[in-house]
Design a protein around this motif. Structure first.
Motif, PDB file in Angstrom:
ATOM      1  N   VAL A 258      36.787 -19.304 -76.898  1.00  0.00           N
ATOM      2  CA  VAL A 258      35.768 -18.454 -76.275  1.00  0.00           C
ATOM      3  C   VAL A 258      35.626 -18.832 -74.813  1.00  0.00           C
ATOM      4  O   VAL A 258      35.476 -20.017 -74.472  1.00  0.00           O
ATOM      5  N   VAL A 259      35.702 -17.818 -73.954  1.00  0.00           N
ATOM      6  CA  VAL A 259      35.557 -18.021 -72.509  1.00  0.00           C
ATOM      7  C   VAL A 259      34.260 -17.354 -72.061  1.00  0.00           C
ATOM      8  O   VAL A 259      34.068 -16.148 -72.279  1.00  0.00           O
ATOM      9  N   THR A 260      33.383 -18.128 -71.456  1.00  0.00           N
ATOM     10  CA  THR A 260      32.132 -17.583 -70.919  1.00  0.00           C
ATOM     11  C   THR A 260      32.038 -17.897 -69.433  1.00  0.00           C
ATOM     12  O   THR A 260      32.684 -18.818 -68.933  1.00  0.00           O
ATOM     13  N   GLY A 261      31.209 -17.119 -68.726  1.00  0.00           N
ATOM     14  CA  GLY A 261      30.968 -17.382 -67.312  1.00  0.00           C
ATOM     15  C   GLY A 261      32.045 -16.853 -66.389  1.00  0.00           C
ATOM     16  O   GLY A 261      31.949 -17.018 -65.167  1.00  0.00           O
ATOM     17  N   ALA A 262      33.081 -16.215 -66.913  1.00  0.00           N
ATOM     18  CA  ALA A 262      34.158 -15.718 -66.055  1.00  0.00           C
ATOM     19  C   ALA A 262      33.854 -14.331 -65.516  1.00  0.00           C
ATOM     20  O   ALA A 262      34.228 -13.998 -64.385  1.00  0.00           O
ATOM     21  N   PHE A 263      33.178 -13.499 -66.311  1.00  0.00           N
ATOM     22  CA  PHE A 263      32.858 -12.129 -65.897  1.00  0.00           C
ATOM     23  C   PHE A 263      31.414 -11.831 -66.287  1.00  0.00           C
ATOM     24  O   PHE A 263      30.941 -12.262 -67.339  1.00  0.00           O
ATOM     25  N   ASP A 264      30.730 -11.054 -65.430  1.00  0.00           N
ATOM     26  CA  ASP A 264      29.431 -10.534 -65.832  1.00  0.00           C
ATOM     27  C   ASP A 264      29.464  -9.013 -65.753  1.00  0.00           C
ATOM     28  O   ASP A 264      30.466  -8.421 -65.329  1.00  0.00           O
ATOM     29  N   LEU A 265      28.367  -8.390 -66.163  1.00  0.00           N
ATOM     30  CA  LEU A 265      28.347  -6.937 -66.310  1.00  0.00           C
ATOM     31  C   LEU A 265      28.456  -6.204 -64.974  1.00  0.00           C
ATOM     32  O   LEU A 265      28.709  -5.000 -64.948  1.00  0.00           O
ATOM     33  N   SER A 266      28.296  -6.920 -63.866  1.00  0.00           N
ATOM     34  CA  SER A 266      28.389  -6.260 -62.553  1.00  0.00           C
ATOM     35  C   SER A 266      29.781  -6.379 -61.935  1.00  0.00           C
ATOM     36  O   SER A 266      30.044  -5.798 -60.878  1.00  0.00           O
ATOM     37  N   ALA A 267      30.691  -7.098 -62.597  1.00  0.00           N
ATOM     38  CA  ALA A 267      32.014  -7.338 -62.021  1.00  0.00           C
ATOM     39  C   ALA A 267      32.833  -6.050 -61.963  1.00  0.00           C
ATOM     40  O   ALA A 267      32.743  -5.188 -62.843  1.00  0.00           O
ATOM     41  N   THR A 268      33.631  -5.929 -60.913  1.00  0.00           N
ATOM     42  CA  THR A 268      34.498  -4.752 -60.749  1.00  0.00           C
ATOM     43  C   THR A 268      35.976  -5.116 -60.829  1.00  0.00           C
ATOM     44  O   THR A 268      36.826  -4.231 -60.989  1.00  0.00           O
ATOM     45  N   SER A 269      36.317  -6.387 -60.703  1.00  0.00           N
ATOM     46  CA  SER A 269      37.713  -6.822 -60.774  1.00  0.00           C
ATOM     47  C   SER A 269      37.719  -8.335 -60.965  1.00  0.00           C
ATOM     48  O   SER A 269      36.670  -8.981 -61.014  1.00  0.00           O
ATOM     49  N   GLY A 270      38.907  -8.887 -61.059  1.00  0.00           N
ATOM     50  CA  GLY A 270      39.021 -10.339 -61.148  1.00  0.00           C
ATOM     51  C   GLY A 270      39.926 -10.772 -62.286  1.00  0.00           C
ATOM     52  O   GLY A 270      40.279 -10.003 -63.181  1.00  0.00           O
ATOM     53  N   GLN A 271      40.348 -12.038 -62.208  1.00  0.00           N
ATOM     54  CA  GLN A 271      41.173 -12.651 -63.239  1.00  0.00           C
ATOM     55  C   GLN A 271      40.541 -13.976 -63.653  1.00  0.00           C
ATOM     56  O   GLN A 271      39.868 -14.624 -62.842  1.00  0.00           O
ATOM     57  N   ALA A 272      40.779 -14.364 -64.912  1.00  0.00           N
ATOM     58  CA  ALA A 272      40.261 -15.643 -65.405  1.00  0.00           C
ATOM     59  C   ALA A 272      41.246 -16.213 -66.418  1.00  0.00           C
ATOM     60  O   ALA A 272      41.645 -15.518 -67.363  1.00  0.00           O
ATOM     61  N   PRO A 273      41.676 -17.475 -66.226  1.00  0.00           N
ATOM     62  CA  PRO A 273      42.568 -18.091 -67.214  1.00  0.00           C
ATOM     63  C   PRO A 273      41.848 -18.319 -68.539  1.00  0.00           C
ATOM     64  O   PRO A 273      40.659 -18.651 -68.565  1.00  0.00           O
ATOM     65  N   ILE A 274      42.578 -18.143 -69.628  1.00  0.00           N
ATOM     66  CA  ILE A 274      41.982 -18.302 -70.952  1.00  0.00           C
ATOM     67  C   ILE A 274      42.568 -19.493 -71.693  1.00  0.00           C
ATOM     68  O   ILE A 274      41.847 -20.349 -72.193  1.00  0.00           O
ATOM     69  N   ALA A 275      43.907 -19.538 -71.788  1.00  0.00           N
ATOM     70  CA  ALA A 275      44.508 -20.558 -72.648  1.00  0.00           C
ATOM     71  C   ALA A 275      45.931 -20.864 -72.220  1.00  0.00           C
ATOM     72  O   ALA A 275      46.614 -20.044 -71.589  1.00  0.00           O
ATOM     73  N   TYR A 276      46.357 -22.073 -72.583  1.00  0.00           N
ATOM     74  CA  TYR A 276      47.767 -22.445 -72.488  1.00  0.00           C
ATOM     75  C   TYR A 276      48.444 -22.120 -73.825  1.00  0.00           C
ATOM     76  O   TYR A 276      47.861 -22.308 -74.895  1.00  0.00           O
ATOM     77  N   LEU A 277      49.670 -21.655 -73.752  1.00  0.00           N
ATOM     78  CA  LEU A 277      50.467 -21.382 -74.941  1.00  0.00           C
ATOM     79  C   LEU A 277      51.773 -22.148 -74.816  1.00  0.00           C
ATOM     80  O   LEU A 277      52.568 -21.894 -73.911  1.00  0.00           O
ATOM     81  N   THR A 278      51.972 -23.119 -75.705  1.00  0.00           N
ATOM     82  CA  THR A 278      53.202 -23.921 -75.695  1.00  0.00           C
ATOM     83  C   THR A 278      54.050 -23.528 -76.900  1.00  0.00           C
ATOM     84  O   THR A 278      53.566 -23.519 -78.039  1.00  0.00           O
ATOM     85  N   VAL A 279      55.313 -23.180 -76.638  1.00  0.00           N
ATOM     86  CA  VAL A 279      56.221 -22.706 -77.680  1.00  0.00           C
ATOM     87  C   VAL A 279      57.443 -23.619 -77.731  1.00  0.00           C
ATOM     88  O   VAL A 279      58.010 -23.983 -76.702  1.00  0.00           O
ATOM     89  N   SER A 280      57.838 -24.008 -78.945  1.00  0.00           N
ATOM     90  CA  SER A 280      59.015 -24.874 -79.111  1.00  0.00           C
ATOM     91  C   SER A 280      59.710 -24.570 -80.427  1.00  0.00           C
ATOM     92  O   SER A 280      59.258 -23.724 -81.207  1.00  0.00           O
ATOM     93  N   ASN A 281      60.824 -25.263 -80.638  1.00  0.00           N
ATOM     94  CA  ASN A 281      61.562 -25.148 -81.905  1.00  0.00           C
ATOM     95  C   ASN A 281      61.999 -23.716 -82.179  1.00  0.00           C
ATOM     96  O   ASN A 281      61.913 -23.221 -83.295  1.00  0.00           O
ATOM     97  N   GLY A 282      62.497 -23.054 -81.106  1.00  0.00           N
ATOM     98  CA  GLY A 282      62.996 -21.695 -81.274  1.00  0.00           C
ATOM     99  C   GLY A 282      61.947 -20.682 -81.663  1.00  0.00           C
ATOM    100  O   GLY A 282      62.242 -19.688 -82.317  1.00  0.00           O
ATOM    101  N   GLY A 283      60.724 -20.919 -81.243  1.00  0.00           N
ATOM    102  CA  GLY A 283      59.651 -19.994 -81.573  1.00  0.00           C
ATOM    103  C   GLY A 283      59.002 -20.262 -82.912  1.00  0.00           C
ATOM    104  O   GLY A 283      58.147 -19.498 -83.357  1.00  0.00           O
ATOM    105  N   GLN A 284      59.384 -21.347 -83.570  1.00  0.00           N
ATOM    106  CA  GLN A 284      58.773 -21.680 -84.860  1.00  0.00           C
ATOM    107  C   GLN A 284      57.460 -22.435 -84.691  1.00  0.00           C
ATOM    108  O   GLN A 284      56.636 -22.456 -85.609  1.00  0.00           O
ATOM    109  N   THR A 285      57.267 -23.064 -83.533  1.00  0.00           N
ATOM    110  CA  THR A 285      56.074 -23.875 -83.308  1.00  0.00           C
ATOM    111  C   THR A 285      55.292 -23.324 -82.127  1.00  0.00           C
ATOM    112  O   THR A 285      55.825 -23.198 -81.021  1.00  0.00           O
TER     113      THR A 285
END
Length: 291
Positions: A258-285
């Motif tokens: 859960v990401v809070t504090g990145a956007f409020d109801l008055s926002a018109t644009s913007g980006q916010a990082p959410i998560a890291y995704l680490t992939v290994s073992n040929g996509g099995q992990t």
């Protein structure tokens, strides 16, 4: 008195009839001659199954059909459960059903469904047999199936959700309740090492945004991007939380961020990082961690 004698005579006659119906006249033994019937099982289904070719949404992709036969009809139903009697497979690999031969019939059939498990198991064997629920014998029967080519899930399910409502209080105007799903968020994929933009991952104007993906081995960054907010004109600064749900089916890997504090109801644009995704073992992990 005649009435009494008449009743005694009726009782005596009834006793004679009951005895005659249940016992042999000469031996006083039952005249019902019952011997346990024998059921023969057979199958002409496949003996080798490719697990990767099984459609997980269609149980009939690979079914082993077993036919049960009686030499002659019987006065009661014959019920036979199809069960595992050997092999290295376990209960997660198959679903056995039940054969019923109806009274007055001599044959019936049912299937054993071979299932995807998503486990890394190597080749397995499943030996199918039958078990009678009542007074029937089962002739010797075994059907051996080899399950090859493990299905290993290399896709991860991702879901970004921001559904909800906000009630906005305005001066001299009645309150207004707005739906957060009217806002349009997308998800952009970045290479976590170089921060190179790899393009939009989810951008369908849906709420939630969701799909199933295969990623090559590496480390990625998932970033939420505000594409459109029709509620910005209210000037309300209520927080708009984002929830990233993830699931790697058949593996013990699911959860929410859960990401809070990145956007409020008055926002018109913007980006916010959410998560890291680490992939290994040929996509099995897959490993998903908060930013």
């Amino acid at each position: 008195m005649n009435k009494i004698f008449k009743n005694i005579g009726l009782l005596a006659l009834t006793g004679i009839l009951v005895t005659a119906c249940n016992e042999d006249d000469n031996t006083n033994e039952s005249i019902i001659d019952y011997s346990t019937a024998t059921i023969t099982l057979s199958s002409s289904s496949a003996t080798s199954i490719d697990e990767s070719a099984i459609d997980a949404d269609d149980e009939s992709t690979y079914q082993i059909e077993v036919v049960a036969t009686l030499a002659e009809t019987q006065p009661v139903n014959a019920v036979i459960d199809l069960v595992q009697v050997g092999g290295s497979a376990d209960s997660a690999d198959f679903e056995g059903h039940t054969i019923t031969i109806p009274a007055g019939s001599t044959t019936g059939s049912a299937t054993v469904d071979i299932l995807q498990t998503g486990d890394i198991e190597g080749d397995e064997t499943l030996v199918i047999g039958g078990s009678s629920r009542a007074n029937f014998n089962i002739a010797a029967f075994e059907h051996t199936v080899t399950i090859t080519n493990d299905y290993i899930n290399t896709f991860i399910d991702l879901d970004l959700d921001w559904d909800g409502q906000v009630t906005i209080e305005e001066e001299d105007v009645s309150s207004t309740t707005v739906e957060l799903c009217a806002i349009d968020f997308d998800v952009v994929l970045f290479d976590a090492a170089t921060f190179a933009n790899l393009g939009y991952l989810m951008a369908t104007a849906s709420c939630p945004e969701s799909d199933s993906y295969f990623f090559g081995d590496g480390e990625y960054l998932l970033i939420a991007e505000l594409y459109d907010n029709p509620h910005a004109g209210f000037g309300d600064t209520t927080d708009v939380p984002l929830t990233l749900n993830f699931n790697h089916e058949y593996f013990d890997n699911s959860g929410s961020i859960v990401v809070t504090g990145a956007f409020d109801l008055s926002a018109t644009s913007g980006q916010a990082p959410i998560a890291y995704l680490t992939v290994s073992n040929g996509g099995q992990t897959y490993e998903v961690t908060p930013y």
